[in-house]
Design a protein around this motif. Sequence first.
Motif, short mmCIF file in Angstrom:
data_model
loop_
_atom_site.label_atom_id
_atom_site.label_comp_id
_atom_site.label_asym_id
_atom_site.label_seq_id
_atom_site.Cartn_x
_atom_site.Cartn_y
_atom_site.Cartn_z
N ALA A 18 -8.90 -1.17 2.76
CA ALA A 18 -7.98 -2.42 1.77
C ALA A 18 -8.58 -1.60 0.46
O ALA A 18 -9.33 -1.15 0.02
N THR B 295 -5.58 1.37 13.76
CA THR B 295 -6.52 2.31 12.52
C THR B 295 -7.50 3.30 13.40
O THR B 295 -7.92 3.13 14.74
N THR C 160 -6.35 3.22 8.29
CA THR C 160 -5.42 2.26 8.96
C THR C 160 -4.02 3.07 8.35
O THR C 160 -3.98 2.89 7.29
N ASP D 68 1.73 0.26 4.67
CA ASP D 68 0.91 1.46 3.72
C ASP D 68 0.23 2.01 4.47
O ASP D 68 -0.26 2.14 5.85
N ASN E 18 0.19 2.42 -0.76
CA ASN E 18 0.68 0.84 -1.09
C ASN E 18 1.88 0.92 -1.04
O ASN E 18 3.24 2.17 -1.88
N LYS F 20 3.07 -8.28 11.63
CA LYS F 20 2.22 -7.81 10.86
C LYS F 20 1.99 -6.35 12.20
O LYS F 20 1.29 -7.13 13.21
N GLN G 252 -0.79 -0.02 8.34
CA GLN G 252 -0.20 -1.12 7.93
C GLN G 252 2.05 -1.23 8.26
O GLN G 252 1.63 -0.34 7.22
N SER H 195 -4.07 -8.56 6.15
CA SER H 195 -3.05 -8.79 7.29
C SER H 195 -2.78 -9.15 9.14
O SER H 195 -2.38 -8.94 9.84
N ASN I 149 -5.77 -6.42 -2.95
CA ASN I 149 -4.97 -6.76 -1.80
C ASN I 149 -4.53 -7.11 -0.44
O ASN I 149 -4.56 -6.83 -0.11
N SER J 279 -3.67 3.29 4.29
CA SER J 279 -5.42 3.90 3.53
C SER J 279 -6.33 4.75 4.26
O SER J 279 -6.26 4.75 5.76
N ARG K 170 -1.84 -8.57 0.75
CA ARG K 170 -0.90 -8.21 2.01
C ARG K 170 -1.49 -7.07 3.41
O ARG K 170 -1.58 -7.64 3.98
N GLN K 171 -2.55 -6.65 2.59
CA GLN K 171 -4.08 -5.05 3.23
C GLN K 171 -5.01 -6.63 4.15
O GLN K 171 -5.07 -6.76 4.95
#
Length: 809
Positions: free
Chosen positions: A150, A713, A722, A756, A773, A709, A724, A162, A156, A758, A158-159
């Motif tokens: 993340a 990964t 990852t 998102d 993001n 969510k 998401q 998650s 962050n 990553s 949200r990540q």
Amino acid sequence: MKMIPTIATGILLLALGSTGLAQHHASVSGTLTVSSNGNPVTGAQVVMTPGWHNTQTDHRGTFILTNISTGSYTISVASPGLQTRSLPVVVTGDTIINIKMDSLHVNLETITITGNENHALGIGRLRAVEGTSIYAGKKSEVITLDEVPANLATNNSRQIYSRVPGLNIWESDGAGLQLGIGGRGLSPNRTSNFNTRQNGYDISADALGYPESYYTPPAEALERIEIVRGAASLQYGTQFGGMVNFRMKRGSTEKKVEFLSSQTVGSFGLYSAFHSVGGTVRKLNYYAFHQYKTGNGWRPHSEFQSHTTYAAVHYAAGPRLTLTAEYTYMRYLTRQPGGLTDQMFEENPRQSIRSRNWFRVNWNLMALTIDYKLSPNTELNMRNFGLVAGRDALGFLGLINRADPMTERDLLTDHYTNAGHETRLLHRYKIFGKNGIVLLGGRYYQGFTERLQGYGSKGSDADFKYLHPENLEHSDYQFPSRNVALFAENIFYINPNTSIIPGVRAEYIHTAASGYYREENRDLAGNIIYQEKINDERSDSRSLILAGIGISHKPNEATEWYGSISQNYRAINFNDMRIVNPNLKVDPELKDEKGYSADLGLRGHVRKVFNYDLSLFLIGYNRRIGSLIMVDSVNFNTYRFRTNIADSRCYGAESFAEVDVLRVWKGEDTKAGLAVFINATLLDARYIHSREAAFDHKKVELVPSAILKTGLTFSAKKLKATWQYAYTSEHYTDATNAVRTSNAVNGIIPAYSVMDLSLKYCGNRFMVAAGINNMANAMYFTRRADGYPGPGIIPSDGRSVYMTIQVKL
């Protein structure tokens, strides 16, 4: 006085009643140390097979595994930088093994094991016993930050969160300076419904009177985040939400000096520099970091700048005694672009019509911790902590559907001076061939908050000075508070697979308010047509006893049924007592909230390829505090009225599952992995038993009916990628369930979804990370504010990119 015998009786029953209940199996315990210097190996994985018993070593390098049947096993230990080793062991009774490790050789001589923890895939769980805390029978999650791909530089949320079910996350701070998470239908506002801690001690403004967290540790400095739900009230306070604990990293046990430097750049002028140094010199382990972060923000007038510094030393004064001293300093300054009306958001969510709003925070945290092992079975932990901090909010608080008149700005200043002490004693005992674990604890906390509100300058700069400091135009208050608590929990082992965990907490709470406020009315042009200065003195003391009970049943080492029910309590805070805000008024007869929380769940794992946690919960609130829409009788402006609405009930189902499909297909030994996770929560929260029919069976504000969510990964050697997806359904912001209001303080929060991506590549001494993001550039918002950083709709950030380069020496 009647409370004291009751407390003593409850604690005595817990301590003595445990003598008849225990497990029949043996324990395996010990200590891991580095062979070259004798330093403890912390956070090492200890696995005993068959049965997949597993745990981690604590900060002293010790571990313990319980519920071990007699027989032959293999113990394996692993830690970064040290070679994994395995050793056969025959268990005929309680066994102690000591282990000395280095990069080439392992010599197993001693071990101690407690509980059970699963770190499979992306999220783990707390062991039944960790240090001097009991988590058996409680719903918990552990987020290991090194495993989270993340944007850690901006925290962050949200990540990072998650994989934690049931969290509603406010995303109104793109810099990650403040964390806003609420679980199971509770408000996310500055995480105020959780008891928020760092390394086990409080970090919020005032844990009792104003439990909002203006400080959030940088994610780059964290080893892990521990979350415990409602039943944590017995050990960590009375609140409904539970506890969030940020565990900071420690210095390397392999090197005298280890240096790390991380640089992050991103969209909208984001730049973050994180530097840390740590190591071990004989009996002293140390760790320190500094983070500097700056950016322009996604919207105009939203630039920010922050500094965070932390230093800790851990001194092993002897084989049984460890002393830890910590200091944290954080300061930041941010311009706040204000809120928007619904129409403005629909036209252009990036616009800002507030250019004179500023927010400043200064935070000083101190802690001294003493860990003493009285015997192999008895541990003592004493935490002393303090806070000297403040925050300043400067700007125009008027309705967002009115232009800024460019007159004097409102200036709100808080000063916090708090101190606390908490002692915990955990004892493992055996009577008549049976084992048991008892935890006894006590806490003293004293807070003092000074809150000022008056006029600041007419300018646009960050000038945090009052025009008339000796005669403030709005209010001048002092809020002293005091809290004394005693608590106890005991693990009763009914049989080798089943345990019952009762607990009790006795609280004494004293809050007070002393000062004055001015009551005024203005016409539509902003002129004062009525004003009166009112002196205010309040004092309230209350004593209460909270009880709870949990249960844990493990048919095998990979599966656990768990459940708990606990009473909760939440005192009104300083904002509920007095604040001058044209968008918000508070009922002077506001009462504290009482209720309970309950969990029932099933969790487990299949080695390291499948991890799951399924649960049902219920939170019952009596006299729940909420918001109504009211209209003033002078200018007919709408505003929020904060009062005890009615009782409420929140039912929910939480589910988390993650499977590594590639390892299921090709076997666990394959070097690549493809993990898929899903985190889904269904909620239904309603007001009940309302005196007014208009609110009966209305939906409780800030409770979405569905939160989803999911993501996948891919990992191969040193690369991890990852993707998401996050979805939150629409929900209301007040008890009347208003869909839209002219000032945008109340109204619906529409459903939104965000994606998102990553990427992370880790070498031996360097790491490169990058990501996108909000890939689809969704235009959405997660909150409507009645004051700062609003008022009105606070848009969340659109699409952004970032890149991080890290070097470790």
